[in-house]
Write a protein that holds these residues in place. Structure first.
Motif, PDB file in Angstrom:
ATOM      1  N   PRO A  36       6.373  30.313  16.987  1.00  0.00           N
ATOM      2  CA  PRO A  36       4.999  29.834  16.817  1.00  0.00           C
ATOM      3  C   PRO A  36       4.569  29.070  18.064  1.00  0.00           C
ATOM      4  CG  PRO A  36       6.304  29.360  14.862  1.00  0.00           C
ATOM      5  CD  PRO A  36       7.257  29.844  15.918  1.00  0.00           C
ATOM      6  N   GLY A  37       3.368  29.354  18.525  1.00  0.00           N
ATOM      7  CA  GLY A  37       2.868  28.691  19.725  1.00  0.00           C
ATOM      8  C   GLY A  37       3.100  29.486  20.998  1.00  0.00           C
ATOM      9  N   CYS A  38       3.756  30.630  20.902  1.00  0.00           N
ATOM     10  CA  CYS A  38       3.989  31.482  22.074  1.00  0.00           C
ATOM     11  C   CYS A  38       3.376  32.847  21.818  1.00  0.00           C
ATOM     12  CB  CYS A  38       5.481  31.601  22.373  1.00  0.00           C
ATOM     13  SG  CYS A  38       5.803  32.504  23.905  1.00  0.00           S
ATOM     14  N   GLU A  39       2.064  32.892  21.886  1.00  0.00           N
ATOM     15  CA  GLU A  39       1.349  34.132  21.610  1.00  0.00           C
ATOM     16  C   GLU A  39       1.541  35.161  22.723  1.00  0.00           C
ATOM     17  OE1 GLU A  39       0.226  34.441  18.588  1.00  0.00           O
ATOM     18  OE2 GLU A  39       0.776  32.352  18.280  1.00  0.00           O
ATOM     19  N   ALA A  40       1.943  34.725  23.905  1.00  0.00           N
ATOM     20  CA  ALA A  40       2.139  35.662  25.023  1.00  0.00           C
ATOM     21  C   ALA A  40       3.221  36.684  24.694  1.00  0.00           C
ATOM     22  CB  ALA A  40       2.496  34.900  26.294  1.00  0.00           C
ATOM     23  N   ILE A  41       4.249  36.270  23.982  1.00  0.00           N
ATOM     24  CA  ILE A  41       5.326  37.219  23.678  1.00  0.00           C
ATOM     25  C   ILE A  41       4.836  38.284  22.701  1.00  0.00           C
ATOM     26  CG2 ILE A  41       6.510  36.090  21.752  1.00  0.00           C
ATOM     27  CD1 ILE A  41       9.108  36.699  23.597  1.00  0.00           C
ATOM     28  N   ASP A  42       3.881  37.921  21.850  1.00  0.00           N
ATOM     29  CA  ASP A  42       3.267  38.905  20.959  1.00  0.00           C
ATOM     30  C   ASP A  42       2.530  39.962  21.779  1.00  0.00           C
ATOM     31  OD1 ASP A  42       2.416  39.952  18.385  1.00  0.00           O
ATOM     32  OD2 ASP A  42       0.442  39.144  18.883  1.00  0.00           O
ATOM     33  N   SER A  43       1.769  39.515  22.764  1.00  0.00           N
ATOM     34  CA  SER A  43       1.046  40.452  23.642  1.00  0.00           C
ATOM     35  C   SER A  43       2.011  41.345  24.415  1.00  0.00           C
ATOM     36  CB  SER A  43       0.173  39.678  24.625  1.00  0.00           C
ATOM     37  OG  SER A  43      -0.762  38.903  23.935  1.00  0.00           O
ATOM     38  N   ILE A  44       3.103  40.769  24.887  1.00  0.00           N
ATOM     39  CA  ILE A  44       4.109  41.545  25.624  1.00  0.00           C
ATOM     40  C   ILE A  44       4.709  42.622  24.718  1.00  0.00           C
ATOM     41  CG2 ILE A  44       6.401  41.414  26.690  1.00  0.00           C
ATOM     42  CD1 ILE A  44       5.497  38.615  27.746  1.00  0.00           C
ATOM     43  N   CYS A  45       5.006  42.264  23.465  1.00  0.00           N
ATOM     44  CA  CYS A  45       5.554  43.249  22.516  1.00  0.00           C
ATOM     45  C   CYS A  45       4.587  44.403  22.316  1.00  0.00           C
ATOM     46  CB  CYS A  45       5.836  42.587  21.171  1.00  0.00           C
ATOM     47  SG  CYS A  45       7.238  41.481  21.174  1.00  0.00           S
ATOM     48  N   GLN A  46       3.318  44.083  22.113  1.00  0.00           N
ATOM     49  CA  GLN A  46       2.316  45.125  21.891  1.00  0.00           C
ATOM     50  C   GLN A  46       2.171  46.022  23.128  1.00  0.00           C
ATOM     51  OE1 GLN A  46       0.933  45.751  18.992  1.00  0.00           O
ATOM     52  NE2 GLN A  46       1.734  43.947  17.971  1.00  0.00           N
ATOM     53  N   LEU A  47       2.125  45.408  24.292  1.00  0.00           N
ATOM     54  CA  LEU A  47       1.967  46.166  25.534  1.00  0.00           C
ATOM     55  C   LEU A  47       3.171  47.071  25.790  1.00  0.00           C
ATOM     56  CD1 LEU A  47       0.170  46.574  28.062  1.00  0.00           C
ATOM     57  CD2 LEU A  47       1.509  44.777  29.151  1.00  0.00           C
ATOM     58  N   CYS A  48       4.367  46.530  25.642  1.00  0.00           N
ATOM     59  CA  CYS A  48       5.585  47.319  25.874  1.00  0.00           C
ATOM     60  C   CYS A  48       5.734  48.431  24.841  1.00  0.00           C
ATOM     61  CB  CYS A  48       6.811  46.414  25.852  1.00  0.00           C
ATOM     62  SG  CYS A  48       6.898  45.270  27.241  1.00  0.00           S
ATOM     63  N   ASN A  49       5.218  48.215  23.657  1.00  0.00           N
ATOM     64  CA  ASN A  49       5.340  49.204  22.596  1.00  0.00           C
ATOM     65  C   ASN A  49       4.455  50.427  22.831  1.00  0.00           C
ATOM     66  OD1 ASN A  49       6.330  50.176  20.031  1.00  0.00           O
ATOM     67  ND2 ASN A  49       4.304  49.679  19.223  1.00  0.00           N
ATOM     68  N   GLU A  50       3.502  50.334  23.741  1.00  0.00           N
ATOM     69  CA  GLU A  50       2.650  51.493  24.018  1.00  0.00           C
ATOM     70  C   GLU A  50       3.481  52.688  24.477  1.00  0.00           C
ATOM     71  OE1 GLU A  50      -0.442  50.284  26.691  1.00  0.00           O
ATOM     72  OE2 GLU A  50      -1.335  48.942  25.208  1.00  0.00           O
ATOM     73  N   GLU A  51       4.587  52.431  25.164  1.00  0.00           N
ATOM     74  CA  GLU A  51       5.477  53.507  25.608  1.00  0.00           C
ATOM     75  C   GLU A  51       6.354  54.029  24.466  1.00  0.00           C
ATOM     76  OE1 GLU A  51       7.932  52.283  28.900  1.00  0.00           O
ATOM     77  OE2 GLU A  51       6.387  50.928  29.617  1.00  0.00           O
ATOM     78  N   ILE A  52       6.738  53.149  23.554  1.00  0.00           N
ATOM     79  CA  ILE A  52       7.726  53.466  22.523  1.00  0.00           C
ATOM     80  C   ILE A  52       7.074  54.031  21.255  1.00  0.00           C
ATOM     81  CG2 ILE A  52       9.691  52.544  21.216  1.00  0.00           C
ATOM     82  CD1 ILE A  52      10.044  52.312  24.266  1.00  0.00           C
ATOM     83  N   GLU A  53       5.899  53.524  20.929  1.00  0.00           N
ATOM     84  CA  GLU A  53       5.107  53.970  19.780  1.00  0.00           C
ATOM     85  C   GLU A  53       5.763  53.702  18.434  1.00  0.00           C
ATOM     86  OE1 GLU A  53       4.269  58.089  20.663  1.00  0.00           O
ATOM     87  OE2 GLU A  53       2.593  57.536  21.960  1.00  0.00           O
ATOM     88  N   LEU A  54       6.290  52.504  18.248  1.00  0.00           N
ATOM     89  CA  LEU A  54       6.736  52.057  16.936  1.00  0.00           C
ATOM     90  C   LEU A  54       5.535  51.494  16.183  1.00  0.00           C
ATOM     91  CD1 LEU A  54      10.008  50.205  17.898  1.00  0.00           C
ATOM     92  CD2 LEU A  54       9.859  51.991  16.166  1.00  0.00           C
ATOM     93  N   SER A  55       5.651  51.419  14.897  1.00  0.00           N
ATOM     94  CA  SER A  55       4.622  50.770  14.089  1.00  0.00           C
ATOM     95  C   SER A  55       5.035  49.306  13.938  1.00  0.00           C
ATOM     96  CB  SER A  55       4.522  51.463  12.729  1.00  0.00           C
ATOM     97  OG  SER A  55       3.630  50.770  11.902  1.00  0.00           O
ATOM     98  N   LEU A  56       4.531  48.443  14.834  1.00  0.00           N
ATOM     99  CA  LEU A  56       4.893  47.023  14.813  1.00  0.00           C
ATOM    100  C   LEU A  56       4.065  46.285  13.771  1.00  0.00           C
ATOM    101  CD1 LEU A  56       5.159  46.049  18.586  1.00  0.00           C
ATOM    102  CD2 LEU A  56       7.002  46.474  16.972  1.00  0.00           C
TER     103      LEU A  56
END
Length: 163
Positions: free
Chosen positions: A48-68
């Protein structure tokens, strides 16, 4: 730290290959009862309080295409802290924790290897590697809003953790 350094961030994967089944729609319920379809859905939480890691997960997942999915309706919030990432939480160190939904046969003799979705586990592992590589190559440190983290920490101590 006994190792002589403070970790920059943590990535935790817990039971990531369990075959999550899609429940049939109400229209096909009778026809498809007990016939599920495997998905690539994976749940995750972060400090909590580290929203940047959420953005990184979403961005990196564009290559992998998991349903996060950042919210798991099958887990209560304190269960999310019962894992290897717990030490990161207590120290305010950014982390991302990937996990599957709890299943009725979790940690029972009915929990068989055939229920593991190996392709899903491979994709989650690939996502973790892409995230780790991006974090390692980044010149910027992950920012933590310590007020949000302290609020979550104090709620946990008081037994009122809802993140």
């Amino acid at each position: 730290s006994q190792l002589g350094f403070i970790p920059y961030a943590g990535i935790n994967m817990d039971m990531i290959g369990r075959a999550d089944l899609v429940r049939p729609s109400i229209f096909s319920w009778a026809r498809n009862l007990f016939k599920g379809k495997q998905t690539n859905k994976i749940y995750y939480s972060h400090l909590p309080g580290c929203e940047a890691i959420d953005s990184i997960c979403q961005l990196c997942n564009e290559e992998i295409e998991l349903s996060l999915n950042g919210h798991n309706p099958y887990n209560n919030s304190t269960t999310q802290l019962l894992g290897d990432h717990q030490r990161f939480f207590y120290r305010g160190i950014p982390y991302v924790h990937f996990y599957d939904a709890n299943h009725a046969d979790l940690h029972t003799p009915r929990d068989k290897p055939r229920k593991i979705n190996l392709k899903k586990a491979q994709k989650v592992s690939q996502l973790a590697m892409v995230i780790a590589t991006n974090l390692a190559n980044s010149t910027e440190k992950l920012q933590v809003n310590h007020y949000q983290w302290l609020e979550a920490y104090s709620d946990l101590i008081s037994g009122d953790y809802r993140y």
